[in-house]
Design a protein around this motif. Structure first.
Motif, mmCIF file in Angstrom:
data_model
loop_
_atom_site.group_PDB
_atom_site.id
_atom_site.type_symbol
_atom_site.label_atom_id
_atom_site.label_comp_id
_atom_site.label_asym_id
_atom_site.label_seq_id
_atom_site.Cartn_x
_atom_site.Cartn_y
_atom_site.Cartn_z
ATOM 1 N N TYR A 185 8.131 3.047 -10.151
ATOM 2 C CA TYR A 185 8.367 4.480 -10.227
ATOM 3 C C TYR A 185 8.700 4.929 -11.650
ATOM 4 C CZ TYR A 185 13.376 3.419 -10.290
ATOM 5 O OH TYR A 185 14.611 2.949 -10.622
ATOM 6 N N THR A 186 9.265 4.014 -12.476
ATOM 7 C CA THR A 186 9.561 4.385 -13.859
ATOM 8 C C THR A 186 8.281 4.613 -14.658
ATOM 9 O OG1 THR A 186 9.674 2.052 -14.500
ATOM 10 C CG2 THR A 186 11.720 3.112 -13.818
ATOM 11 N N LEU A 187 7.221 3.894 -14.321
ATOM 12 C CA LEU A 187 5.939 4.098 -15.002
ATOM 13 C C LEU A 187 5.306 5.430 -14.610
ATOM 14 C CD1 LEU A 187 4.368 0.521 -14.669
ATOM 15 C CD2 LEU A 187 5.681 1.466 -16.569
ATOM 16 N N THR A 188 5.479 5.784 -13.329
ATOM 17 C CA THR A 188 4.856 7.031 -12.871
ATOM 18 C C THR A 188 5.529 8.257 -13.466
ATOM 19 O OG1 THR A 188 6.315 7.135 -10.931
ATOM 20 C CG2 THR A 188 4.231 5.946 -10.685
ATOM 21 N N LEU A 189 6.748 8.126 -13.977
ATOM 22 C CA LEU A 189 7.472 9.280 -14.507
ATOM 23 C C LEU A 189 6.977 9.712 -15.880
ATOM 24 C CD1 LEU A 189 11.118 8.316 -13.485
ATOM 25 C CD2 LEU A 189 9.865 10.325 -12.691
ATOM 26 N N LEU A 190 6.205 8.888 -16.559
ATOM 27 C CA LEU A 190 5.823 9.178 -17.944
ATOM 28 C C LEU A 190 5.009 10.465 -18.061
ATOM 29 C CD1 LEU A 190 4.928 5.567 -19.157
ATOM 30 C CD2 LEU A 190 7.025 6.855 -19.568
ATOM 31 N N VAL A 191 3.892 10.526 -17.348
ATOM 32 C CA VAL A 191 3.009 11.698 -17.461
ATOM 33 C C VAL A 191 3.645 12.952 -16.870
ATOM 34 C CG1 VAL A 191 0.738 12.636 -16.899
ATOM 35 C CG2 VAL A 191 0.973 10.214 -17.474
ATOM 36 N N PRO A 192 4.218 12.905 -15.652
ATOM 37 C CA PRO A 192 4.825 14.129 -15.099
ATOM 38 C C PRO A 192 5.953 14.686 -15.966
ATOM 39 C CG PRO A 192 4.522 12.495 -13.376
ATOM 40 C CD PRO A 192 4.243 11.810 -14.669
ATOM 41 N N CYS A 193 6.807 13.823 -16.496
ATOM 42 C CA CYS A 193 7.895 14.308 -17.335
ATOM 43 C C CYS A 193 7.368 14.918 -18.635
ATOM 44 C CB CYS A 193 8.864 13.164 -17.649
ATOM 45 S SG CYS A 193 9.850 12.657 -16.220
ATOM 46 N N THR A 194 6.272 14.383 -19.147
ATOM 47 C CA THR A 194 5.642 14.979 -20.333
ATOM 48 C C THR A 194 5.138 16.380 -20.035
ATOM 49 O OG1 THR A 194 4.966 12.779 -21.102
ATOM 50 C CG2 THR A 194 3.830 14.675 -22.050
ATOM 51 N N VAL A 195 4.508 16.547 -18.861
ATOM 52 C CA VAL A 195 3.998 17.863 -18.469
ATOM 53 C C VAL A 195 5.152 18.849 -18.272
ATOM 54 C CG1 VAL A 195 2.755 19.138 -16.677
ATOM 55 C CG2 VAL A 195 1.925 16.897 -17.415
ATOM 56 N N ILE A 196 6.212 18.409 -17.605
ATOM 57 C CA ILE A 196 7.352 19.296 -17.364
ATOM 58 C C ILE A 196 8.018 19.693 -18.673
ATOM 59 C CG2 ILE A 196 9.639 19.425 -16.318
ATOM 60 C CD1 ILE A 196 8.601 17.607 -14.083
ATOM 61 N N LEU A 197 8.192 18.741 -19.592
ATOM 62 C CA LEU A 197 8.794 19.042 -20.886
ATOM 63 C C LEU A 197 7.938 20.024 -21.671
ATOM 64 C CD1 LEU A 197 10.984 18.497 -22.990
ATOM 65 C CD2 LEU A 197 9.618 16.546 -23.791
ATOM 66 N N VAL A 214 0.834 -1.208 0.000
ATOM 67 C CA VAL A 214 0.000 0.000 0.000
ATOM 68 C C VAL A 214 0.865 1.254 0.000
ATOM 69 C CG1 VAL A 214 -1.694 1.320 1.335
ATOM 70 C CG2 VAL A 214 -1.933 -1.158 1.125
ATOM 71 N N ASN A 215 1.950 1.231 0.796
ATOM 72 C CA ASN A 215 2.826 2.402 0.866
ATOM 73 C C ASN A 215 3.576 2.635 -0.438
ATOM 74 O OD1 ASN A 215 4.028 4.590 2.287
ATOM 75 N ND2 ASN A 215 5.894 3.368 2.516
ATOM 76 N N THR A 216 3.803 1.584 -1.205
ATOM 77 C CA THR A 216 4.420 1.753 -2.522
ATOM 78 C C THR A 216 3.408 2.274 -3.541
ATOM 79 O OG1 THR A 216 5.821 -0.146 -1.984
ATOM 80 C CG2 THR A 216 5.831 0.593 -4.265
ATOM 81 N N THR A 217 2.149 1.973 -3.327
ATOM 82 C CA THR A 217 1.100 2.380 -4.274
ATOM 83 C C THR A 217 0.689 3.831 -4.072
ATOM 84 O OG1 THR A 217 0.270 0.103 -4.300
ATOM 85 C CG2 THR A 217 -1.211 1.833 -5.099
ATOM 86 N N LEU A 218 0.577 4.274 -2.822
ATOM 87 C CA LEU A 218 0.076 5.621 -2.531
ATOM 88 C C LEU A 218 0.896 6.733 -3.190
ATOM 89 C CD1 LEU A 218 -0.959 5.249 1.223
ATOM 90 C CD2 LEU A 218 -2.469 5.677 -0.731
ATOM 91 N N PRO A 219 2.242 6.721 -3.108
ATOM 92 C CA PRO A 219 2.977 7.796 -3.778
ATOM 93 C C PRO A 219 2.823 7.780 -5.288
ATOM 94 C CG PRO A 219 4.479 6.111 -2.985
ATOM 95 C CD PRO A 219 3.150 5.807 -2.401
ATOM 96 N N CYS A 220 2.633 6.605 -5.863
ATOM 97 C CA CYS A 220 2.403 6.528 -7.311
ATOM 98 C C CYS A 220 1.113 7.237 -7.689
ATOM 99 C CB CYS A 220 2.356 5.075 -7.756
ATOM 100 S SG CYS A 220 3.869 4.138 -7.449
ATOM 101 N N VAL A 221 0.060 6.989 -6.918
ATOM 102 C CA VAL A 221 -1.229 7.633 -7.188
ATOM 103 C C VAL A 221 -1.128 9.141 -6.978
ATOM 104 C CG1 VAL A 221 -3.663 7.731 -6.524
ATOM 105 C CG2 VAL A 221 -2.469 5.528 -6.541
ATOM 106 N N ALA A 222 -0.474 9.540 -5.873
ATOM 107 C CA ALA A 222 -0.341 10.967 -5.580
ATOM 108 C C ALA A 222 0.445 11.682 -6.668
ATOM 109 C CB ALA A 222 0.336 11.157 -4.228
ATOM 110 N N TYR A 223 1.513 11.079 -7.134
ATOM 111 C CA TYR A 223 2.380 11.697 -8.141
ATOM 112 C C TYR A 223 1.669 11.835 -9.479
ATOM 113 C CZ TYR A 223 6.717 12.415 -10.797
ATOM 114 O OH TYR A 223 7.710 12.904 -11.603
ATOM 115 N N VAL A 224 0.994 10.774 -9.910
ATOM 116 C CA VAL A 224 0.278 10.820 -11.191
ATOM 117 C C VAL A 224 -0.907 11.778 -11.111
ATOM 118 C CG1 VAL A 224 -1.044 9.458 -12.851
ATOM 119 C CG2 VAL A 224 1.020 8.500 -11.827
ATOM 120 N N MET A 225 -1.623 11.764 -9.982
ATOM 121 C CA MET A 225 -2.760 12.682 -9.828
ATOM 122 C C MET A 225 -2.305 14.137 -9.865
ATOM 123 S SD MET A 225 -5.768 11.030 -9.375
ATOM 124 C CE MET A 225 -6.833 11.902 -8.245
#
Length: 459
Positions: free
Chosen positions: A400-412, A223-234
Motif C-alpha cells: 500500500y505504501t507503493l500505491t500512495l506515490l501517484v495519488p498523493c502526487t495528484v492530490i498535492l 488477488v484481493n490484495t492486488t485488486l485494490p492496488c490496481v483500482a487505486y492507482v488507476m
C-alpha cells in the motif's frame, strides 16, 4: 420505401419502417414463402415489382449477392439505393461495399447508412441510449432524404461526407473495443506487477524464511490484495493527465499549444481507465466479503481461540484495532459508492441528461473527492504498519505504501493549483490569455493624428 432482401435485418427494418408510418414494399425472390415473416402492413412481392413501386430502396443483401440485382438495372435508374451491408473483416476489399454497389449501378444514387444499427435495435426502437446513423453519399439531396427517414424512425443521422467515407463507416462495427486496448493493457500490466510483488511478500517469503506453505493464499488473498492496488492507482491515473496538462499550460503560458501525442491519448482514455478502476474496486469488495467463507479462515479462527484458551487470555479486545477496522471499512464503502456514481454518470444515456456543469461537477469534483477518500481508506489500512520493521519482508515495503506515490502526487498538485495566485493565472490562460502576446493599439496625438504602437499583453 422499398426493401430488397428477406433476412433478419430486412425483416427488422421493415417492422421499424411500418411502425414509423411508412408504406413498405419488400422485394424477394420467393415472396409467397417469405410473406409470413413480415408484418401484414408491408407488401411482399417480387424484386422487380418492389423496385417499380418505390423511389428509396434499402439494399439489405450481402455484397456477394449484389450481382443478382443486375437484372434490375433498367428499373433502378434514378432510384436512391441505401447500402446497409458490412464486411466480415476490416478492409477486406479494396473498395467499400457502397462504392462497389455504385459501380454496378451508375444510374442510381447510392447512400451508405444504417450499417451500425443492429436488427435488435430496429425492432426495439432507439430507446436505449444514443443511436446514431452514420450517412455518406456524393449526393446531398439523397443524404437529406435518408436523414429524414432516420429521424422519423427515431435515430440521429450524422452526415459523414462523401462516398469516400463509406470504407471507414463499414470498418467501425468490426472494431473490437478500440478505445479500451490501452487501458486494458495498462490494467493488466499493473495487476501483474502488484500480483508478483504480493506473491513474493505473502507466499515466497514465508516459504523461504519459515518453511511455511502459503500457496493457498494465491486464489483469494493475494488477488484481493492486488485488486485494490490496481483500482487505486488507476483512479489516480484518471486525474494525473489533467495535472500534467495544467502544468504544460502554466509553463508555456497558453492553451493553444498542442499537447504531446502521449498526453493527448492519455486524456482521451480517462473514461475507460476510470471504469476499469471501478471494476477492480467492485471485485475487491466482493472478494473481501468472501474472505470469512474460506476454510483456511475458519481453521485460523479455531487455532487462535485454542491458543488464547491455553494461555488463559480472557480479554483480547484491542481498542485501536477495532477503531481502525471500523473506519477502514466505512471509508471504503463511501469510496466505492462515489466510484459507482462516477461509473453510472459516464454512461451515454445518463450523461446526455446532464448539462455540462453537472457532468463536470460529478466527474471532476466528486471524482477528486473519491480519490481523497480512497487515500484515507489506504492510510487507515496501513495505520502504523509502515513503521513496523516486520512488515518489510525481503526489505520490501508494504504494497500500500507503493500505491500512495501517484495519488498523493495528484492530490498535492491539486492543492497547489487551488492557491489563488496559480488558480487565477490558470483560469486566465484557459480563457484565452497568452504569455508574450503583443497587441496593436492606435492612439490620437496632440495634433489630432493617429499613431500606432505595440504593447505586451503581460502589461
Amino acid at each position: 420505401i422499398g426493401v430488397l432482401g428477406s433476412g433478419d435485418f430486412a425483416r427488422s427494418l421493415a417492422i421499424r419502417l411500418v411502425c414509423s408510418g411508412f408504406k413498405v414494399v419488400v422485394g424477394s425472390r420467393n415472396p409467397k414463402r417469405k410473406a409470413g415473416l413480415f408484418p401484414s402492413a408491408a407488401e411482399v412481392t417480387f424484386q422487380a415489382d418492389a423496385v417499380k413501386k418505390t423511389d428509396v430502396i434499402f439494399v439489405a443483401v450481402f455484397r456477394e449477392h449484389y450481382s443478382t440485382l443486375c437484372d434490375l438495372a433498367d428499373v433502378l435508374v434514378g432510384k436512391i439505393l441505401v447500402d446497409v451491408s458490412n464486411n466480415t473483416e476490416i478492409n477486406h476489399h479494396k473498395e467499400s461495399n457502397a462504392e462497389y454497389l455504385a459501380s454496378l449501378f451508375p444510374a442510381c444514387t447510392v447512400v451508405k447508412g444504417f450499417n451500425m444499427v443492429s436488427a435488435w435495435t430496429l425492432q426495439s426502437g432507439a430507446r436505449d441510449g444514443n443511436k446514431q446513423v452514420l450517412i455518406c453519399s456524393n449526393n446531398q439531396e439523397a443524404k437529406r432524404i435518408v436523414a429524414e427517414i432516420a429521424q422519423v424512425m427515431g435515430f440521429t443521422p450524422v452526415d459523414m461526407g462523401c462516398m469516400s467515407s463509406a470504407c471507414e463507416i463499414e470498418n467501425i462495427p468490426l472494431r473490437l473495443l478500440p478505445a479500451w486496448k490501452i487501458p486494458i493493457f495498462l490494467a493488466l500490466g499493473l495487476f501483474l506487477c502488484f500480483f508478483t510483488y504480493n506473491l513474493i511478500r505473502q507466499v515466497i517469503h514465508p516459504y523461504i524464511r519459515e518453511q511455511k506453505n502459503k500457496l493457498y493464499k494465491i486464489p483469494i488473498e493475494v488477488v484481493n490484495t492486488t485488486l485494490p492496488c490496481v483500482a487505486y492507482v488507476m483512479l489516480s491515473l484518471v486525474y494525473l493527465p489533467g495535472v500534467l496538462a495544467a502544468c504544460s499550460q502554466l509553463y508555456y503560458g497558453t492553451k493553444y499549444r498542442r499537447f504531446p501525442d502521449w498526453l493527448d491519448q492519455w486524456l482521451q482514455h480517462r473514461k475507460q481507465i476510470g471504469l476499469l478502476s471501478f471494476f477492480c474496486a467492485a471485485l475487491h469488495a466482493v472478494y473481501s466479503l468472501c474472505l470469512p467463507m474460506r476454510r483456511s479462515h475458519r481453521y485460523q479462527l479455531i487455532e487462535t481461540a485454542v491458543k488464547q484458551a491455553v494461555e488463559k487470555k480472557m480479554n483480547i479486545w484491542v481498542e485501536e484495532e477495532v477503531w481502525r477496522m471500523e473506519i477502514y471499512i466505512s471509508v471504503g464503502i463511501i469510496a466505492l459508492g462515489l466510484l459507482s456514481l462516477l461509473a453510472i454518470t459516464s454512461l451515454p444515456s445518463i450523461a446526455n441528461s446532464l448539462n455540462w456543469r453537472e457532468f463536470s461537477f460529478i466527474q471532476s469534483t466528486l471524482g477528486f473527492i473519491a480519490l481523497v477518500i480512497s487515500t484515507l481508506h489506504t492510510l487507515t489500512y496501513g495505520w502504523s504498519r509502515a513503521f513496523d520493521e516486520n512488515q518489510y519482508k525481503f526489505y520490501l515495503p508494504p504494497t500500500y505504501t507503493l500505491t500512495l506515490l501517484v495519488p498523493c502526487t495528484v492530490i498535492l498538485a491539486k492543492v497547489i493549483f487551488s492557491l489563488p495566485c496559480i488558480q487565477q493565472r490558470l483560469l486566465r490562460i484557459r480563457r484565452g490569455w497568452e504569455k508574450g502576446r503583443y497587441v496593436k493599439f492606435v492612439l490620437p496625438s496632440a495634433t489630432g493624428e493617429y499613431s500606432s504602437g505595440e504593447t505586451s499583453s503581460n502589461v
